[in-house]
Scaffold this active site. Structure first.
Site, PDB file in Angstrom:
ATOM      1  N   ARG A 160       0.854  -1.182   0.000  1.00 22.16           N
ATOM      2  CA  ARG A 160       0.000   0.000   0.000  1.00 22.16           C
ATOM      3  C   ARG A 160       0.892   1.234   0.000  1.00 22.16           C
ATOM      4  O   ARG A 160       2.045   1.200   0.453  1.00 22.16           O
ATOM      5  CB  ARG A 160      -0.897   0.016   1.239  1.00 22.16           C
ATOM      6  CG  ARG A 160      -1.893  -1.139   1.318  1.00 22.16           C
ATOM      7  CD  ARG A 160      -2.759  -1.003   2.562  1.00 22.16           C
ATOM      8  NE  ARG A 160      -3.772  -2.049   2.653  1.00 22.16           N
ATOM      9  CZ  ARG A 160      -3.619  -3.181   3.333  1.00 22.16           C
ATOM     10  NH1 ARG A 160      -2.487  -3.413   3.983  1.00 22.16           N
ATOM     11  NH2 ARG A 160      -4.587  -4.084   3.364  1.00 22.16           N
ATOM     12  N   LYS A 207      -2.934  -2.321   7.902  1.00 19.11           N
ATOM     13  CA  LYS A 207      -4.247  -1.907   8.397  1.00 19.11           C
ATOM     14  C   LYS A 207      -4.617  -2.700   9.644  1.00 19.11           C
ATOM     15  O   LYS A 207      -4.365  -3.892   9.742  1.00 19.11           O
ATOM     16  CB  LYS A 207      -5.322  -2.131   7.322  1.00 19.11           C
ATOM     17  CG  LYS A 207      -5.347  -1.052   6.252  1.00 19.11           C
ATOM     18  CD  LYS A 207      -6.563  -1.235   5.361  1.00 19.11           C
ATOM     19  CE  LYS A 207      -6.694  -0.100   4.365  1.00 19.11           C
ATOM     20  NZ  LYS A 207      -7.890  -0.261   3.507  1.00 19.11           N
ATOM     21  N   HIS A 209      -2.181   2.573  -6.115  1.00 20.11           N
ATOM     22  CA  HIS A 209      -3.110   1.492  -5.804  1.00 20.11           C
ATOM     23  C   HIS A 209      -3.379   0.617  -7.027  1.00 20.11           C
ATOM     24  O   HIS A 209      -3.585  -0.596  -6.900  1.00 20.11           O
ATOM     25  CB  HIS A 209      -4.417   2.063  -5.260  1.00 20.11           C
ATOM     26  CG  HIS A 209      -5.089   1.144  -4.281  1.00 20.11           C
ATOM     27  ND1 HIS A 209      -4.517   0.761  -3.091  1.00 20.11           N
ATOM     28  CD2 HIS A 209      -6.297   0.499  -4.330  1.00 20.11           C
ATOM     29  CE1 HIS A 209      -5.327  -0.060  -2.440  1.00 20.11           C
ATOM     30  NE2 HIS A 209      -6.401  -0.240  -3.175  1.00 20.11           N
ATOM     31  N   ARG A 268      -0.717  -1.867  -7.191  1.00 18.08           N
ATOM     32  CA  ARG A 268      -0.992  -2.945  -6.223  1.00 18.08           C
ATOM     33  C   ARG A 268      -1.998  -3.931  -6.822  1.00 18.08           C
ATOM     34  O   ARG A 268      -1.850  -5.155  -6.675  1.00 18.08           O
ATOM     35  CB  ARG A 268      -1.521  -2.320  -4.939  1.00 18.08           C
ATOM     36  CG  ARG A 268      -2.003  -3.303  -3.869  1.00 18.08           C
ATOM     37  CD  ARG A 268      -2.330  -2.517  -2.605  1.00 18.08           C
ATOM     38  NE  ARG A 268      -3.245  -3.194  -1.702  1.00 18.08           N
ATOM     39  CZ  ARG A 268      -2.871  -4.074  -0.764  1.00 18.08           C
ATOM     40  NH1 ARG A 268      -1.599  -4.394  -0.640  1.00 18.08           N
ATOM     41  NH2 ARG A 268      -3.764  -4.621   0.038  1.00 18.08           N
ATOM     42  N   HIS A 305      -5.142  -8.646   3.459  1.00 19.75           N
ATOM     43  CA  HIS A 305      -6.593  -8.548   3.554  1.00 19.75           C
ATOM     44  C   HIS A 305      -7.088  -9.349   4.759  1.00 19.75           C
ATOM     45  O   HIS A 305      -6.760 -10.534   4.888  1.00 19.75           O
ATOM     46  CB  HIS A 305      -7.267  -9.094   2.291  1.00 19.75           C
ATOM     47  CG  HIS A 305      -7.072  -8.233   1.089  1.00 19.75           C
ATOM     48  ND1 HIS A 305      -7.215  -8.700  -0.205  1.00 19.75           N
ATOM     49  CD2 HIS A 305      -6.752  -6.921   0.970  1.00 19.75           C
ATOM     50  CE1 HIS A 305      -6.987  -7.730  -1.058  1.00 19.75           C
ATOM     51  NE2 HIS A 305      -6.702  -6.633  -0.362  1.00 19.75           N
ATOM     52  N   TYR A 339     -10.388 -10.375  -7.212  1.00 22.11           N
ATOM     53  CA  TYR A 339      -9.437 -10.559  -8.304  1.00 22.11           C
ATOM     54  C   TYR A 339      -9.782 -11.758  -9.169  1.00 22.11           C
ATOM     55  O   TYR A 339      -9.336 -11.851 -10.308  1.00 22.11           O
ATOM     56  CB  TYR A 339      -8.014 -10.674  -7.755  1.00 22.11           C
ATOM     57  CG  TYR A 339      -7.554  -9.382  -7.140  1.00 22.11           C
ATOM     58  CD1 TYR A 339      -7.209  -8.297  -7.942  1.00 22.11           C
ATOM     59  CD2 TYR A 339      -7.517  -9.217  -5.760  1.00 22.11           C
ATOM     60  CE1 TYR A 339      -6.831  -7.094  -7.384  1.00 22.11           C
ATOM     61  CE2 TYR A 339      -7.131  -8.011  -5.198  1.00 22.11           C
ATOM     62  CZ  TYR A 339      -6.797  -6.955  -6.011  1.00 22.11           C
ATOM     63  OH  TYR A 339      -6.437  -5.763  -5.451  1.00 22.11           O
TER      64      TYR A 339
END
Length: 299
Positions: A149, A173, A238, A241, A264, A273
């Site tokens: 990120r 995150k 992004h 990514r 994630h 994806y």
């Protein structure tokens, strides 16, 4: 708005301490809650279901994702008030719940990525190449080669990437740690760039007293895209990514491994994806399914 502001602060403190919310998430929650408080004339804490329904009606012109984000922030806030005994009821159910329709992420083709890296290579091979080109090479190798990120990338410590260690440990995150593989070429690019970073600097990509900003990273990515002949509006940190994830999946990467590398929390986020790569999956079934060559039996 005094009561609203004080309880918004308490709520955000709880989100940071107990839920491990990221800084960007806390900033978005503060913005959404403060705007709602203003719209309700400072009556956010005491608003009843009818007032919240009217507030939600005023969001009709906004995108589905924006409405979902605002409503989610307010619902969590009212759940917090109820849990803390600051309200006897929870009026959050009156807020709109737009269908969860997640847009497919933008990505780049292999040809697009090749053009970006070819342009970097041309700059580095020039007679008078600049240290800024070494920095750009390291940035792009880590963006596309490891799927970092933007915030994770610009805030990397100077010693985060080591020549004898093919991975780095990131805290992303929700304050969650994850192991991120680093390719040989990315480590080589970082090593070349790090030679231009003073040993007493804290960050791998320093700027002033701190590190390169996300805004500046965004500008560098756009500028390179323009030089490489790739439309700049299609390229961002992004998007690189997303390209990392999509191209790994095309190459046969396991979805669980990809989830781990991207950081994630929910594999449902990674599964998007599979939609981006749907053509490859269809071809895979048609070519590799055990019954592909079996004759069809007719009644």
């Amino acid at each position: 708005m005094g009561q609203d502001a004080a309880l918004i602060d308490r709520f955000l403190e709880m989100m940071a301490a107990q839920a491990g919310a990221a800084r960007n998430t806390l900033s978005a929650y503060r913005s959404d809650l403060s705007l709602a408080s203003q719209a309700l004339d400072g009556g956010l804490v005491d608003a009843d279901a009818a007032r919240l329904a009217r507030l939600g009606d005023g969001w009709r012109a906004l995108s589905r994702s924006t409405v979902a984000r605002k409503a989610a922030a307010l619902r969590r806030f009212y759940a917090f008030l109820a849990d803390e005994g600051l309200r006897a009821d929870d009026p959050g159910a009156a807020l709109p719940r737009p269908g969860a329709q997640r847009a497919l992420p933008k990505t780049l083709s292999h040809a697009d990525v090749d053009r970006l890296f070819t342009t970097i290579a041309e700059r580095l091979s020039a007679k008078h190449s600049l240290s800024s080109d070494l920095r750009l090479s390291a940035l792009f190798e880590l963006l596309y080669g490891s799927g970092l990120r933007a915030t994770e990338l610009v805030s990397l410590p100077r010693a985060a990437v080591q020549p004898d260690r093919p991975f780095l440990i990131l805290r992303g995150k929700g304050d969650r740690e994850r192991l991120v593989p680093i390719s040989d070429r990315a480590r080589a690019a970082v090593a070349e760039w790090r030679g231009h970073v003073a040993a007493d600097r804290l960050f791998l990509f320093p700027s002033g007293r701190t590190h390169l900003s996300r805004v500046r990273l965004y500008q560098l990515v756009k500028a390179l895209a323009a030089d490489a002949g790739v439309p700049p509006d299609r390229v961002s940190p992004h998007v690189l990514r997303h390209a990392f994830a999509t191209h790994l999946l095309e190459g046969g990467a396991d979805l669980r491994a990809l989830q781990s590398m991207l950081g994630h929390a929910d594999i449902a986020t990674t599964e998007i994806y599979t939609h981006v790569d749907s053509s490859r999956l269809v071809a895979l079934v048609n070519e590799r399914h055990p019954l592909v060559d079996a004759p069809l039996r007719r009644a």
